[in-house]
Design a protein around this motif. Structure first.
Motif, mmCIF file in Angstrom:
data_model
loop_
_atom_site.group_PDB
_atom_site.id
_atom_site.type_symbol
_atom_site.label_atom_id
_atom_site.label_comp_id
_atom_site.label_asym_id
_atom_site.label_seq_id
_atom_site.Cartn_x
_atom_site.Cartn_y
_atom_site.Cartn_z
ATOM 1 N N PHE A 90 0.569 -1.843 0.126
ATOM 2 C CA PHE A 90 0.281 0.226 0.244
ATOM 3 C C PHE A 90 1.367 1.215 -0.097
ATOM 4 O O PHE A 90 0.383 1.915 -0.670
ATOM 5 C CB PHE A 90 -0.789 -0.028 0.876
ATOM 6 C CG PHE A 90 -2.213 -0.667 1.166
ATOM 7 C CD1 PHE A 90 -2.779 -1.701 -0.312
ATOM 8 C CD2 PHE A 90 -2.965 -1.045 2.492
ATOM 9 C CE1 PHE A 90 -3.622 -1.962 -0.497
ATOM 10 C CE2 PHE A 90 -3.753 -2.203 2.106
ATOM 11 C CZ PHE A 90 -4.240 -2.646 0.953
ATOM 12 N N PHE A 91 1.704 1.562 0.680
ATOM 13 C CA PHE A 91 2.717 2.150 0.669
ATOM 14 C C PHE A 91 3.784 2.511 0.035
ATOM 15 O O PHE A 91 4.585 3.640 -0.131
ATOM 16 C CB PHE A 91 2.741 2.277 2.289
ATOM 17 C CG PHE A 91 1.231 2.702 3.513
ATOM 18 C CD1 PHE A 91 0.610 3.712 3.345
ATOM 19 C CD2 PHE A 91 1.026 1.073 4.475
ATOM 20 C CE1 PHE A 91 0.034 3.453 4.082
ATOM 21 C CE2 PHE A 91 0.261 1.562 4.511
ATOM 22 C CZ PHE A 91 -0.892 2.805 4.542
ATOM 23 N N GLN A 92 4.490 1.432 -0.580
ATOM 24 C CA GLN A 92 5.850 1.876 -0.616
ATOM 25 C C GLN A 92 5.863 1.553 -2.356
ATOM 26 O O GLN A 92 6.882 1.830 -3.125
ATOM 27 C CB GLN A 92 6.925 0.797 -0.768
ATOM 28 C CG GLN A 92 6.771 0.359 1.537
ATOM 29 C CD GLN A 92 7.776 0.089 1.818
ATOM 30 O OE1 GLN A 92 9.187 -0.505 1.360
ATOM 31 N NE2 GLN A 92 7.664 -1.193 3.234
ATOM 32 N N ASN A 93 4.293 1.162 -3.213
ATOM 33 C CA ASN A 93 4.239 1.255 -3.890
ATOM 34 C C ASN A 93 5.474 0.201 -5.259
ATOM 35 O O ASN A 93 6.217 0.352 -6.317
ATOM 36 C CB ASN A 93 4.670 2.911 -5.099
ATOM 37 C CG ASN A 93 3.408 3.574 -4.864
ATOM 38 O OD1 ASN A 93 2.158 2.806 -5.084
ATOM 39 N ND2 ASN A 93 3.216 4.640 -5.268
ATOM 40 N N LYS A 94 5.226 -1.091 -4.150
ATOM 41 C CA LYS A 94 5.975 -1.825 -4.790
ATOM 42 C C LYS A 94 5.525 -3.065 -5.304
ATOM 43 O O LYS A 94 4.762 -4.425 -3.641
ATOM 44 C CB LYS A 94 7.333 -1.438 -4.331
ATOM 45 C CG LYS A 94 8.587 -0.968 -4.663
ATOM 46 C CD LYS A 94 9.841 -1.289 -3.668
ATOM 47 C CE LYS A 94 10.922 -0.241 -4.167
ATOM 48 N NZ LYS A 94 12.018 0.297 -3.537
ATOM 49 N N PRO A 95 5.868 -4.393 -5.354
ATOM 50 C CA PRO A 95 5.044 -5.921 -5.784
ATOM 51 C C PRO A 95 5.527 -6.050 -3.590
ATOM 52 O O PRO A 95 7.117 -6.156 -3.222
ATOM 53 C CB PRO A 95 5.675 -6.983 -6.696
ATOM 54 C CG PRO A 95 5.705 -5.501 -7.887
ATOM 55 C CD PRO A 95 6.894 -3.981 -6.505
ATOM 56 N N VAL A 96 5.140 -7.103 -3.045
ATOM 57 C CA VAL A 96 5.728 -7.364 -1.913
ATOM 58 C C VAL A 96 6.898 -8.493 -2.703
ATOM 59 O O VAL A 96 7.986 -8.496 -1.404
ATOM 60 C CB VAL A 96 4.004 -8.328 -1.433
ATOM 61 C CG1 VAL A 96 4.576 -8.914 -0.108
ATOM 62 C CG2 VAL A 96 2.778 -7.556 -0.652
ATOM 63 N N ILE A 124 10.214 -8.657 -0.043
ATOM 64 C CA ILE A 124 10.886 -9.976 0.493
ATOM 65 C C ILE A 124 12.734 -10.128 -0.149
ATOM 66 O O ILE A 124 13.386 -10.657 0.162
ATOM 67 C CB ILE A 124 10.513 -10.694 0.127
ATOM 68 C CG1 ILE A 124 8.802 -10.452 0.738
ATOM 69 C CG2 ILE A 124 10.833 -11.613 0.701
ATOM 70 C CD1 ILE A 124 7.941 -11.758 0.988
ATOM 71 N N TRP A 125 12.654 -9.813 -1.455
ATOM 72 C CA TRP A 125 13.574 -10.350 -2.380
ATOM 73 C C TRP A 125 14.808 -8.517 -1.882
ATOM 74 O O TRP A 125 15.727 -9.042 -1.966
ATOM 75 C CB TRP A 125 13.592 -10.195 -3.974
ATOM 76 C CG TRP A 125 14.602 -10.482 -4.838
ATOM 77 C CD1 TRP A 125 15.681 -9.409 -5.110
ATOM 78 C CD2 TRP A 125 15.629 -12.052 -4.371
ATOM 79 N NE1 TRP A 125 16.637 -10.121 -6.290
ATOM 80 C CE2 TRP A 125 16.336 -12.315 -5.482
ATOM 81 C CE3 TRP A 125 14.594 -13.169 -4.579
ATOM 82 C CZ2 TRP A 125 17.343 -12.970 -5.937
ATOM 83 C CZ3 TRP A 125 15.636 -13.631 -4.643
ATOM 84 C CH2 TRP A 125 16.631 -13.984 -5.364
ATOM 85 N N GLU A 126 14.138 -7.585 -1.769
ATOM 86 C CA GLU A 126 15.181 -6.664 -1.506
ATOM 87 C C GLU A 126 15.776 -5.961 0.151
ATOM 88 O O GLU A 126 17.067 -6.768 0.247
ATOM 89 C CB GLU A 126 14.805 -5.349 -1.439
ATOM 90 C CG GLU A 126 14.772 -5.184 -2.734
ATOM 91 C CD GLU A 126 14.176 -3.460 -3.211
ATOM 92 O OE1 GLU A 126 13.293 -2.883 -4.566
ATOM 93 O OE2 GLU A 126 13.542 -3.082 -2.212
ATOM 94 N N LYS A 127 15.327 -7.071 1.440
ATOM 95 C CA LYS A 127 15.247 -7.456 1.900
ATOM 96 C C LYS A 127 16.634 -8.553 2.642
ATOM 97 O O LYS A 127 16.195 -8.785 3.388
ATOM 98 C CB LYS A 127 14.317 -7.303 3.296
ATOM 99 C CG LYS A 127 12.609 -6.101 3.054
ATOM 100 C CD LYS A 127 14.342 -4.391 2.264
ATOM 101 C CE LYS A 127 13.118 -3.265 3.189
ATOM 102 N NZ LYS A 127 13.349 -2.233 3.007
#
Length: 342
Positions: free
Chosen positions: A101-107, A111-114
């Motif tokens: 909702f707030f980061q304008n990115k797919p979930v 997850i892949w970034e973190k």
């Protein structure tokens, strides 16, 4: 065994649906949803600008009903709860975890970034814990009741009793603040990309030392005591006396006969610990050392009511956990062929 595996795979479906359903129902009763947070932020921003002119004052009176309906439609809250639940299940069936909702990115992208941060903490903790715990447990079992056993048990239990974040604060203050031997934040330095490969590895290990030490100190206590108790239980069995009576050396009896049978409780927990090393984020450690990993992502998504991230990560981690549990059970057969799934 294949029929057992098939049954377990079928049982995963209602289990997964039950977890998602319970969480989804709880979410419906949690106050301060994304729409409420959006309106609160809008009112707060308009309120700060009320002194600047009439337009800000007019906006501070409230949100236009049409605009409110648009906001609800944007977050999907213009539909009934049951319809949103089935729509979410349809997305998950296609392995689409949704959009934040707030980061304008797919979930999935979040997850892949973190993931690298949590993997760095988890894998090092896993490797060091098992590398220390298993040999230490064997040594304690062989020397059961000795001074070495008593002293190491005391050290292990004290280390287990110290919370990781408390140890992290102490390490950060002493080695990061006063002595300045280690950095205070981050996984790598700001100029990491400019370094050579050797310097990058050294810089990475320099940054990861304190967070890993904070997590690993108490994590190997359970594995150490489990290894010791499993070995002691096997050493007292009749086949060990028979092997010794045949003239086998103590080393051969320990490593060829006793250790393999004692591995059953250790190996069966190995898959869960290994997979958990990839996807388990420590919120307190990541926050303490300013590491942007899965733990911090989960916490922020709950606080901000970012429901797609909450449900998407829950679906993925629950599915991985169920599969890992099945693999752990199958490890019984691999370690001990006498086990049958009838």
């Amino acid at each position: 065994m294949w029929s057992y595996v098939f049954k377990r795979l079928l049982l995963m479906i209602p289990t997964l649906l039950g977890v998602l359903l319970v969480t989804f129902v709880v979410i419906q009763f949690v106050p301060g949803g994304p729409v409420d947070q959006y309106l609160a932020e809008a009112r707060a921003g308009l309120g700060h600008g009320a002194e600047g002119g009439g337009s800000a004052y007019r906006g501070a009176q409230g949100v236009d009903p049409k605009r409110l309906e648009q906001i609800k439609a944007l977050y999907g809250f213009d539909k009934p709860a049951h319809e949103r639940f089935w729509q979410m299940l349809a997305q998950f069936a296609r392995f689409d975890l949704g959009q934040s909702f707030f980061q304008n990115k797919p979930v999935a992208q979040l997850i892949w970034e973190k993931l690298p941060v949590s993997m760095s903490l988890g894998l090092w903790t896993f490797v060091i814990s098992y590398a220390v715990a298993v040999p230490l447990g064997v040594a304690k079992a062989v020397r059961a009741g000795s001074r070495f056993d008593v002293v190491t048990s005391l050290i292990v239990l004290v280390a287990y009793a110290i919370p990781g974040f408390v140890l992290g604060v102490a390490l950060l203050v002493i080695f990061g603040g006063q002595l300045q031997w280690f950095p205070l934040r981050g996984l790598v330095s700001d100029h990491w990309e400019e370094l050579s490969w050797g310097a990058r590895i050294v810089d990475y290990l320099w940054h990861i030392t304190l967070p890993v030490l904070s997590m690993v100190l108490g994590s190997f206590a359970v594995t150490t005591m489990l290894t010791k108790n499993a070995l002691l239980e096997e050493i007292r069995k009749q086949y060990v006396l028979v092997a010794r009576a045949k003239g086998l050396s103590e080393r051969r009896v320990l490593w060829k006969h006793v250790f393999r049978n004692a591995l059953i409780p250790i190996v069966t927990g190995f898959p869960a610990a290994f997979i958990g090393a990839f996807f388990t984020g420590s919120l307190l450690i990541e926050t303490l050392f300013s590491l942007d990993g899965l733990g911090l992502l989960s916490y922020e998504s709950v606080i901000r009511r970012d429901y797609p991230v909450v449900m998407g990560t829950l679906y993925l981690f629950t599915l991985i956990g169920l599969v890992t549990k099945l693999v752990s059970d199958l490890c019984y057969v691999w370690v001990d062929p006498r086990v049958k799934f009838d």
